[in-house]
Design an enzyme around this catalytic site. Structure first.
Site, PDB file in Angstrom:
ATOM      1  N   SER A 134       0.868  -1.192   0.000  1.00 39.41           N
ATOM      2  CA  SER A 134       0.000   0.000   0.000  1.00 39.41           C
ATOM      3  C   SER A 134       0.899   1.235   0.000  1.00 39.41           C
ATOM      4  O   SER A 134       2.108   1.127   0.233  1.00 39.41           O
ATOM      5  CB  SER A 134      -0.839  -0.031   1.292  1.00 39.41           C
ATOM      6  N   TYR A 142      -2.792  -0.665  10.139  1.00 40.32           N
ATOM      7  CA  TYR A 142      -2.760  -0.944   8.693  1.00 40.32           C
ATOM      8  C   TYR A 142      -1.365  -0.640   8.130  1.00 40.32           C
ATOM      9  O   TYR A 142      -0.779  -1.452   7.403  1.00 40.32           O
ATOM     10  CB  TYR A 142      -3.834  -0.100   8.005  1.00 40.32           C
TER      11      TYR A 142
END
Ligand code: NDP
Length: 251
Positions: free
Chosen positions: A141, A154
């Site tokens: 990501s 995350y």
């Protein structure tokens, strides 16, 4: 083109029943691979797979469980006879301030994004090794590079995905297995639709911060999946490649 032809190859795409995983699965199918799509939500998968061309199958799996990852790999081999490509795409997020995370929420995010990736890689390794090699594509990501006040767990998990990728690449290069990470920019999916509801100003921030001036679409992820899964990437391993419309290049 022959270099990127995936005919006779067999792939697993975790979380391929929607979003980025489905975009990648479409690319792999178009390049000739047979694709096993794994996820938890069968109804969502049936809807997503209804218009998919090519040879594919859905296998239900919660990839946070080691037993389920082993069963998934065994299921793909039972169905299509081999395993050449593994895309670890399944993932989720809980958006809140770090100090508000419970221990269970922390573990849920780490398990969904990082532990699942390790467990699927571990399950695939003996089959790929026996088959003479393979390609593993882990989905990181922008949060593998950057941080955000709402994304402590995350970002920790996605940073971990990159370091795991490098370690596996070094461990398994001798077995002919290449392991790479793809770092998507902001892509329009269920995940980021929820993010837009939860993080004020996110939509405008993405538009103004992304040099390409738009959100990515799941189909923007197909090309990198085909490349990394193909013989064209035989000397590419341990890399973390942004596919982000320039997001990570902008100061
Ligand atoms: P979606 O929510 O659309 O897709 C996530 C998929 O993961 C779902 O299909 C879901 O399937 C599956 N999944 C989640 N947990 C599990 C589990 N425990 N076991 C099996 N499957 C699971 O999100 P995206 O397509 O956006 O995200 C895909 C990946 O890309 C994620 O790893 C995400 O972190 C990453 N990413 C996304 C970005 C974006 O902008 N969209 C940017 C950067 C990275 P089911 O519902 O069946 O459980």
């Amino acid at each position: 083109m022959r270099l990127f032809d995936l005919t006779s190859r067999v792939a697993i795409v975790t979380g391929g029943n929607g979003g980025i995983g489905l975009g990648m699965a479409r690319g792999l199918l178009e390049a000739g691979a047979r694709v096993v799509i794994a996820g938890r939500d069968r109804a969502k998968a049936e809807a997503a797979l209804a218009d998919l061309a090519g040879e594919h199958a859905f296998l239900e799996a919660d990839v946070t469980s080691e037993a389920a990852c082993r069963q998934l790999v065994a299921g793909a081999v039972a169905r299509f006879g081999r395993l050449d490509i593994l895309v670890n795409n399944a993932g989720s997020s809980i958006r809140k301030a770090p100090e508000a995370y419970t221990e269970a929420e922390w573990h849920a995010v780490l398990d969904a994004n990082l532990t699942s990736t390790f467990l699927c890689c571990k399950a695939a390794y003996p089959v790929m090794k026996q088959g003479g090699g393979g390609k593993i594509i882990n989905i990181g990501s922008m949060m593998s590079i950057f941080g955000a006040p709402y994304a402590a767990a995350y970002a920790a998990s996605k940073g971990g995905v990159v370091q795991l990728t490098k370690s596996l690449a070094t461990a398994w290069a001798g077995d002919g297995i290449q392991v790479n990470a793809v770092l998507p920019g902001w892509i329009d999916t269920d995940l980021t639709r929820r993010a837009r509801e939860q993080v004020e100003g996110l939509h405008q921030h993405v538009l103004s911060r992304t040099p390409a001036g738009r959100w990515g679409m799941p189909e923007d992820m197909a090309g990198i999946a085909v490349f990394l899964a193909s013989s064209g990437a035989d000397f590419v391993t341990g890399a973390a490649i942004p596919v982000d419309g320039g997001f990570s290049s902008r100061a």
